[in-house]
Design an enzyme around this catalytic site. Structure first.
Site, PDB file in Angstrom:
ATOM      1  N   GLY A 207       0.818  -1.213   0.000  1.00 50.39           N
ATOM      2  CA  GLY A 207       0.000   0.000   0.000  1.00 50.39           C
ATOM      3  C   GLY A 207       0.843   1.250   0.000  1.00 50.39           C
ATOM      4  O   GLY A 207       1.762   1.398  -0.806  1.00 50.39           O
ATOM      5  N   GLU A 208       0.562   2.157   0.949  1.00 49.66           N
ATOM      6  CA  GLU A 208       1.303   3.427   0.972  1.00 49.66           C
ATOM      7  C   GLU A 208       2.778   3.238   1.325  1.00 49.66           C
ATOM      8  O   GLU A 208       3.558   4.185   1.294  1.00 49.66           O
ATOM      9  CB  GLU A 208       0.651   4.415   1.938  1.00 49.66           C
ATOM     10  CG  GLU A 208       0.727   3.964   3.367  1.00 49.66           C
ATOM     11  CD  GLU A 208       0.265   5.030   4.357  1.00 49.66           C
ATOM     12  OE1 GLU A 208       0.461   6.220   4.088  1.00 49.66           O
ATOM     13  OE2 GLU A 208      -0.295   4.644   5.401  1.00 49.66           O
ATOM     14  N   GLY A 210       4.791   1.117  -0.334  1.00 46.38           N
ATOM     15  CA  GLY A 210       5.558   0.678  -1.494  1.00 46.38           C
ATOM     16  C   GLY A 210       5.401  -0.795  -1.836  1.00 46.38           C
ATOM     17  O   GLY A 210       4.418  -1.440  -1.455  1.00 46.38           O
ATOM     18  N   ASP A 238      -4.560  -3.262  -8.413  1.00 43.39           N
ATOM     19  CA  ASP A 238      -4.760  -3.702  -9.805  1.00 43.39           C
ATOM     20  C   ASP A 238      -4.051  -2.753 -10.766  1.00 43.39           C
ATOM     21  O   ASP A 238      -3.537  -3.173 -11.805  1.00 43.39           O
ATOM     22  CB  ASP A 238      -6.247  -3.727 -10.151  1.00 43.39           C
ATOM     23  CG  ASP A 238      -7.016  -4.606  -9.202  1.00 43.39           C
ATOM     24  OD1 ASP A 238      -6.577  -5.739  -8.972  1.00 43.39           O
ATOM     25  OD2 ASP A 238      -8.048  -4.154  -8.670  1.00 43.39           O
TER      26      ASP A 238
HETATM   27  P1  AMP Z   1      -7.726  -3.396  -5.277  1.00 44.11           P
HETATM   28  O1  AMP Z   1      -8.091  -2.155  -4.534  1.00 44.11           O
HETATM   29  O2  AMP Z   1      -6.616  -3.217  -6.254  1.00 44.11           O
HETATM   30  O3  AMP Z   1      -7.543  -4.569  -4.395  1.00 44.11           O
HETATM   31  O4  AMP Z   1      -8.962  -3.773  -6.213  1.00 44.11           O
HETATM   32  C1  AMP Z   1     -10.268  -3.367  -5.979  1.00 44.11           C
HETATM   33  C2  AMP Z   1     -11.130  -3.869  -7.131  1.00 44.11           C
HETATM   34  O5  AMP Z   1     -11.212  -5.292  -7.082  1.00 44.11           O
HETATM   35  C3  AMP Z   1     -12.540  -3.335  -7.063  1.00 44.11           C
HETATM   36  O6  AMP Z   1     -12.778  -2.539  -8.195  1.00 44.11           O
HETATM   37  C4  AMP Z   1     -13.444  -4.570  -7.030  1.00 44.11           C
HETATM   38  O7  AMP Z   1     -14.486  -4.525  -7.960  1.00 44.11           O
HETATM   39  C5  AMP Z   1     -12.523  -5.723  -7.356  1.00 44.11           C
HETATM   40  N1  AMP Z   1     -12.767  -6.880  -6.487  1.00 44.11           N
HETATM   41  C6  AMP Z   1     -13.129  -6.874  -5.174  1.00 44.11           C
HETATM   42  N2  AMP Z   1     -13.268  -8.123  -4.711  1.00 44.11           N
HETATM   43  C7  AMP Z   1     -12.966  -8.948  -5.746  1.00 44.11           C
HETATM   44  C8  AMP Z   1     -12.909 -10.370  -5.899  1.00 44.11           C
HETATM   45  N3  AMP Z   1     -13.210 -11.210  -4.893  1.00 44.11           N
HETATM   46  N4  AMP Z   1     -12.537 -10.860  -7.108  1.00 44.11           N
HETATM   47  C9  AMP Z   1     -12.231 -10.032  -8.119  1.00 44.11           C
HETATM   48  N5  AMP Z   1     -12.271  -8.695  -8.058  1.00 44.11           N
HETATM   49  C10 AMP Z   1     -12.634  -8.149  -6.880  1.00 44.11           C
END
Ligand code: AMP
Length: 308
Positions: A207-208, A210, A238
């Site tokens: 996260g914040e 690194g 992501d």
């Molecule tokens: P992150 O903050 O990078 O972990 O990703 C958040 C994104 O992951 C959000 O836009 C959600 O729609 C998606 N997300 C949350 N839970 C899941 C899951 N179980 N499987 C796939 N995508 C997910």
């Protein structure tokens, strides 16, 4: 043009942070991966599923950024995957309030013909069996397969997850999830255990704080750019993964040295993602902004030291 194949969710998210709250907005792991990768002038093909409640304009917005959505199935009468989360005051941790799989529950991914030979594959956060099925459909052995996952799948499909982890070169995972997956508190030991599960490269996102890249004895650390305002961290992981994969797809160089640059590109893009709710910042990001911030990254981490 270099090609990247990415599988993941295209979703509706509802987000609460100390700064505000959204109704259902566009989110999903594949969406963030695609938007980040689009910064590299490559062709990204998404494999995902949505219901017919997903506005066409969202898919058009992705197409306008050279993201091919022919592998995004639209289920008539179906509902799109929905996730809702609430961030704590530190903005680094969150609670998942709702996960509705909807059309994702019986999704059978189909890789479009023109992406079956993609050299770089990003298995974005999704059910591990869906991730495996994408690998089964490829016509050529890819140069590199990168996998991202989260605790949800460790809790609900651990055996399937372990099977797909065996088949990938790189895993990107956050620190708490690395600890959960490995049973080790120390991230160095966690990375070691995860290496033993298959991936030669382990990227641990903090996260914040690194990200760390491990490859056998080699280790590299990239800080996150300290920001005055963090608005919504959703999708930062992501976006990091999409930036990492996009840079590797553009360069097609899978050396450790090049992977260090990929970690920096990923961290750089993630620093934009958190500045606005959902995908808003990533949709409107310019090449100049990316370039300028990379310069700040360089200045943040560069120093001269004399060793006697
Ligand atoms: P992150 O903050 O990078 O972990 O990703 C958040 C994104 O992951 C959000 O836009 C959600 O729609 C998606 N997300 C949350 N839970 C899941 C899951 N179980 N499987 C796939 N995508 C997910």
């Amino acid at each position: 043009m270099s090609k990247l194949l990415a599988v993941g969710t295209v979703a509706f998210d509802a987000i609460e942070t100390p700064f505000g709250k959204t109704d259902k907005i566009l989110g999903g792991s594949a969406t963030f991966v695609g938007l980040a990768a689009s910064q590299f002038g490559i062709q990204t093909g998404l494999v995902s599923v949505v219901g017919d409640d997903m506005p066409k304009a969202y898919l058009t917005m992705l197409n306008e950024r050279n993201i091919d959505t022919s592998g995004v199935e639209i289920v008539q009468g179906g509902k799109t995957f929905f996730w809702s989360g609430r961030y704590h005051n530190d903005m680094n941790s969150r609670d998942t309030l709702v996960t509705e799989l909807n059309t994702l529950a019986d999704f059978a991914p189909v890789v479009p013909e023109n992406f079956k030979d993609a050299p770089i594959i990003m298995l974005g956060n999704l059910h591990p069996l869906t991730q495996s099925s994408v690998l089964d459909q490829l016509s050529e052995k890819p140069k590199m397969v990168i996998l991202d996952t989260m605790n949800f799948w460790m809790d609900s499909a651990l055996d399937d997850l372990k099977q797909v982890i065996k088949r990938v070169d790189v895993i990107t995972i956050n620190d708490e999830e690395a600890r959960q997956l490995s049973g080790e508190y120390s991230l160095v030991n966690a990375a070691k255990k995860i290496h033993e599960m298959g991936p030669k490269y382990v990227v641990i996102k903090k996260g914040e704080h690194g990200a760390l890249l491990f490859n056998d004895g080699n280790m590299f650390f990239a800080p996150a750019l300290p920001l005055a305002e963090v608005f919504d961290p959703t999708g930062a992981g992501d976006t990091f993964a999409g930036g990492f994969a996009g840079y590797i797809a553009k360069t097609e160089d899978i050396s450790f040295e090049n992977m260090k640059s990929a970690v920096i590109y990923g961290s750089n893009l993630a620093s934009f993602c958190v500045e606005k709710f959902g995908t808003e910042r990533m949709q409107n990001l310019t090449k100049e902004e990316v370039h300028k911030r990379l310069q700040s990254f360089k200045e943040l981490t560069q120093f001269e030291i004399e060793l006697n």
